[in-house]
Write a protein that holds these residues in place. Structure first.
Motif, PDB file in Angstrom:
ATOM      1  N   UNK A   1      -0.106   4.644   6.402  1.00 55.21           N
ATOM      2  CA  UNK A   1      -0.430   4.172   4.972  1.00 55.21           C
ATOM      3  C   UNK A   1       0.559   4.105   3.897  1.00 55.21           C
ATOM      4  N   UNK A   2       1.463   4.245   4.459  1.00 52.77           N
ATOM      5  CA  UNK A   2       2.867   4.300   3.404  1.00 52.77           C
ATOM      6  C   UNK A   2       3.856   3.135   4.161  1.00 52.77           C
ATOM      7  N   UNK A   3       3.569   2.298   5.467  1.00 53.96           N
ATOM      8  CA  UNK A   3       3.752   1.359   5.431  1.00 53.96           C
ATOM      9  C   UNK A   3       2.766   0.089   4.759  1.00 53.96           C
ATOM     10  N   UNK A   4       2.054   0.417   4.819  1.00 54.18           N
ATOM     11  CA  UNK A   4       1.493  -0.796   4.520  1.00 54.18           C
ATOM     12  C   UNK A   4       1.111  -1.262   2.673  1.00 54.18           C
TER      13      UNK A   4
ATOM     14  N   UNK B   1      -7.759  12.126   8.310  1.00 59.95           N
ATOM     15  CA  UNK B   1      -7.484  10.995   8.586  1.00 59.95           C
ATOM     16  C   UNK B   1      -7.588   9.895   7.363  1.00 59.95           C
ATOM     17  N   UNK B   2      -8.918  10.783   7.293  1.00 59.35           N
ATOM     18  CA  UNK B   2     -10.583   9.891   6.554  1.00 59.35           C
ATOM     19  C   UNK B   2      -9.543  10.149   5.416  1.00 59.35           C
ATOM     20  N   UNK B   3      -9.500  11.183   5.358  1.00 54.87           N
ATOM     21  CA  UNK B   3      -8.880  11.882   3.531  1.00 54.87           C
ATOM     22  C   UNK B   3      -7.463  11.365   3.278  1.00 54.87           C
ATOM     23  N   UNK B   4      -6.872  11.128   3.930  1.00 56.60           N
ATOM     24  CA  UNK B   4      -4.523  10.878   3.520  1.00 56.60           C
ATOM     25  C   UNK B   4      -5.473   9.207   3.049  1.00 56.60           C
ATOM     26  N   UNK B   5      -6.647   8.828   3.928  1.00 57.97           N
ATOM     27  CA  UNK B   5      -6.138   6.445   3.445  1.00 57.97           C
ATOM     28  C   UNK B   5      -7.319   7.117   2.241  1.00 57.97           C
ATOM     29  N   UNK B   6      -8.184   7.694   1.445  1.00 57.36           N
ATOM     30  CA  UNK B   6      -8.684   7.369   0.396  1.00 57.36           C
ATOM     31  C   UNK B   6      -7.535   8.427  -0.577  1.00 57.36           C
ATOM     32  N   UNK B   7      -6.714   8.568   0.269  1.00 59.72           N
ATOM     33  CA  UNK B   7      -5.737   9.908  -1.372  1.00 59.72           C
ATOM     34  C   UNK B   7      -4.887   8.133  -1.454  1.00 59.72           C
ATOM     35  N   UNK B   8      -4.218   7.989  -0.493  1.00 61.04           N
ATOM     36  CA  UNK B   8      -3.208   6.860  -0.879  1.00 61.04           C
ATOM     37  C   UNK B   8      -3.955   5.412  -0.952  1.00 61.04           C
ATOM     38  N   UNK B   9      -4.923   4.934  -1.070  1.00 63.32           N
ATOM     39  CA  UNK B   9      -5.873   3.821  -1.229  1.00 63.32           C
ATOM     40  C   UNK B   9      -6.727   3.650  -2.632  1.00 63.32           C
ATOM     41  N   UNK B  10      -7.122   5.099  -2.461  1.00 67.31           N
ATOM     42  CA  UNK B  10      -9.166   5.193  -2.836  1.00 67.31           C
ATOM     43  C   UNK B  10      -8.289   5.933  -4.621  1.00 67.31           C
TER      44      UNK B  10
ATOM     45  N   UNK C   1       1.521   3.494 -11.415  1.00 67.98           N
ATOM     46  CA  UNK C   1       2.633   3.938 -10.290  1.00 67.98           C
ATOM     47  C   UNK C   1       2.563   2.101 -10.535  1.00 67.98           C
ATOM     48  N   UNK C   2       2.166   1.363  -9.667  1.00 71.20           N
ATOM     49  CA  UNK C   2       1.562   0.039  -9.960  1.00 71.20           C
ATOM     50  C   UNK C   2       0.572  -0.789 -10.777  1.00 71.20           C
ATOM     51  N   UNK C   3       0.220  -1.762 -11.014  1.00 68.91           N
ATOM     52  CA  UNK C   3      -0.759  -2.423 -11.616  1.00 68.91           C
ATOM     53  C   UNK C   3      -0.615  -3.665 -11.668  1.00 68.91           C
ATOM     54  N   UNK C   4      -1.386  -3.946 -10.373  1.00 61.84           N
ATOM     55  CA  UNK C   4      -3.024  -4.340  -9.654  1.00 61.84           C
ATOM     56  C   UNK C   4      -2.701  -3.183  -8.523  1.00 61.84           C
ATOM     57  N   UNK C   5      -3.618  -2.321  -8.661  1.00 60.28           N
ATOM     58  CA  UNK C   5      -3.824  -1.106  -7.689  1.00 60.28           C
ATOM     59  C   UNK C   5      -4.459  -1.613  -6.247  1.00 60.28           C
ATOM     60  N   UNK C   6      -5.538  -1.111  -6.214  1.00 62.61           N
ATOM     61  CA  UNK C   6      -6.109  -1.466  -4.723  1.00 62.61           C
ATOM     62  C   UNK C   6      -7.595  -1.354  -5.228  1.00 62.61           C
ATOM     63  N   UNK C   7      -8.196  -1.842  -4.548  1.00 62.33           N
ATOM     64  CA  UNK C   7      -9.624  -2.011  -4.819  1.00 62.33           C
ATOM     65  C   UNK C   7     -10.529  -0.934  -3.722  1.00 62.33           C
ATOM     66  N   UNK C   8     -11.013  -0.056  -3.552  1.00 57.80           N
ATOM     67  CA  UNK C   8     -11.043   0.405  -2.622  1.00 57.80           C
ATOM     68  C   UNK C   8     -12.343   0.756  -2.165  1.00 57.80           C
ATOM     69  N   UNK C   9     -12.863   0.949  -1.240  1.00 58.22           N
ATOM     70  CA  UNK C   9     -14.596   1.222  -1.222  1.00 58.22           C
ATOM     71  C   UNK C   9     -14.539   1.510   0.221  1.00 58.22           C
ATOM     72  N   UNK C  10     -15.995   2.533   0.585  1.00 57.78           N
ATOM     73  CA  UNK C  10     -16.572   3.102   2.205  1.00 57.78           C
ATOM     74  C   UNK C  10     -17.549   1.891   1.893  1.00 57.78           C
TER      75      UNK C  10
ATOM     76  N   UNK D   1      -8.990  -2.879   0.035  1.00 49.84           N
ATOM     77  CA  UNK D   1      -9.176  -1.933   0.783  1.00 49.84           C
ATOM     78  C   UNK D   1     -10.111  -1.578   1.246  1.00 49.84           C
ATOM     79  N   UNK D   2     -11.124  -1.089   2.306  1.00 48.92           N
ATOM     80  CA  UNK D   2     -11.949  -1.247   2.975  1.00 48.92           C
ATOM     81  C   UNK D   2     -11.540  -0.244   4.303  1.00 48.92           C
ATOM     82  N   UNK D   3     -12.426   1.343   3.898  1.00 51.88           N
ATOM     83  CA  UNK D   3     -12.417   2.399   4.894  1.00 51.88           C
ATOM     84  C   UNK D   3     -13.615   2.343   5.629  1.00 51.88           C
ATOM     85  N   UNK D   4     -13.871   2.128   6.431  1.00 47.43           N
ATOM     86  CA  UNK D   4     -14.984   1.624   7.704  1.00 47.43           C
ATOM     87  C   UNK D   4     -15.198   3.750   8.239  1.00 47.43           C
ATOM     88  N   UNK D   5     -16.866   4.364   7.775  1.00 47.24           N
ATOM     89  CA  UNK D   5     -16.661   5.459   8.093  1.00 47.24           C
ATOM     90  C   UNK D   5     -18.167   5.461   8.840  1.00 47.24           C
ATOM     91  N   UNK D   6     -18.307   6.690  10.163  1.00 50.62           N
ATOM     92  CA  UNK D   6     -19.567   6.471  10.443  1.00 50.62           C
ATOM     93  C   UNK D   6     -19.230   8.416  10.978  1.00 50.62           C
TER      94      UNK D   6
END
Length: 327
Positions: A163-166, A16-25, A31-40, A4-9
């Motif tokens: 985010x939870x839907x994803x 909204x940015x923090x919510x995505x970081x909290x769920x995916x980052x 809880x689930x392994x593997x989880x997501x490989x997350x990046x900004x 999962x990549x979060x596009x920032x500018x």
């Protein structure tokens, strides 16, 4: 491992940015392994409110992600940055699933990803999105819209819903519910649910339907009529309809239909009951009736819904015991 990549500018909305970081980052491998490989991913160090954020990669890295998330930003009077629009378009062309949170929909619209599609954004900006991009069917009254590879959400809390839907799509309802419990938020709100309720719902003890709702929910398997509800509430059918409109924003029969469908969703996710059994349990009568109403309301047949949202066993590392998620 899904990426999962979060596009920032500059000027992104921090919530909204923090919510995505909290769920995916966050590290949620317990809880689930593997989880997501997350990046900004951003063009440089970006300014978000009073904070400076250093991205992990440039915007070109978006094209390597399985899922790209675009948060909203404050200055919607300006066109979104061209480099961000180009990078999001390239990521989608490379096969990424692209989701916008709040006004991030303006980026997806500028990239042409929403042309001919239904989409949403924060209700305060839906008119402007529609004005700028007339080829988009903008729906101001939903929490999020899932078009498969392109998803859009309304603002604030609705961003968490998307985010939870994803997570639910990727890991199943059991994992999504565990994440929601950790974050102390509702585990599942349908995307078609209204962004806000124009008429406030009275406090439970301040309206005459307080005792009626649980009575109905305990009898969803029965062929209830408006007259049955009115009799239980000790009022005429006309008065019942008026109170339902004030409290729920809809009619008694539509409210009852919604409760039957939601109960069917729950049973499809959490039991092995046949569609015939669920039809009987929810008061739909026959499997044919349930399938027709379910597909019309939810958008997919019951069997497809079950395959998509069926609770899945917790995935753990071979070397790590299953752990209980934090309360």
């Amino acid at each position: 491992m899904p990426t999962v990549a979060l596009a920032i500018t500059d000027g992104m909305l921090h919530l909204e940015l923090s919510l995505a970081c909290e769920v995916f980052g966050a590290d949620l491998t317990h809880i689930a392994n593997p989880w997501y490989d997350f990046s900004l991913c951003g063009p440089r160090a970006v300014q978000v409110d009073r904070f400076t954020i250093e991205p992990d990669h440039g915007l070109d890295h978006l094209a390597h992600a399985d899922t790209v998330i675009v948060p909203g930003w404050a200055d919607t009077d300006q066109d979104p940055p061209a480099d961000l629009v180009d990078a999001v378009r390239a990521a989608h062309a490379a096969g990424a699933r692209v989701a916008s949170l709040c006004t991030g929909a303006f980026v997806l619209a500028a990239a042409g990803l929403l042309d001919g599609k239904r989409a949403t954004t924060h209700w305060a900006h839906t008119r402007e999105l529609s004005r700028r991009h007339p080829n988009i069917t903008v729906d101001p009254d939903v929490l999020y819209v899932d078009n498969g590879s392109v998803l859009t959400s309304a603002g604030k809390a609705a961003a968490m819903d998307l985010c939870l839907h994803l997570v639910r799509l990727d890991h199943g309802s059991t994992i999504a519910n565990k994440i929601a419990r950790r974050l102390v938020v509702p585990p599942h709100r349908d995307g078609g649910q209204a962004q806000f309720i124009a008429t406030p719902v009275p406090e439970p003890r301040n309206h005459p339907l307080t005792d009626l709702f649980p009575w109905v929910l305990a009898r969803l398997d029965q062929p209830l009529t408006v007259e049955d509800l009115a009799r239980q509430a000790r009022m005429s059918s006309r008065h019942l309809g008026r109170h339902f409109k004030q409290v729920t924003g809809t009619t008694p029969l539509q409210w009852l239909h919604t409760q039957r469908i939601r109960h069917a969703q729950e049973l499809l996710e959490t039991t092995d009951d046949t569609v015939d059994t669920i039809a009987s349990t929810t008061g739909m009568g026959t499997a044919t009736t349930l399938r027709r109403h379910f597909a019309r309301t939810v958008g997919v047949p019951p069997d497809t819904y079950r395959r998509t949202f069926r609770a899945q066993p917790l995935i753990t590392s071979p070397t790590q015991p299953q752990q209980t998620p934090p309360q």
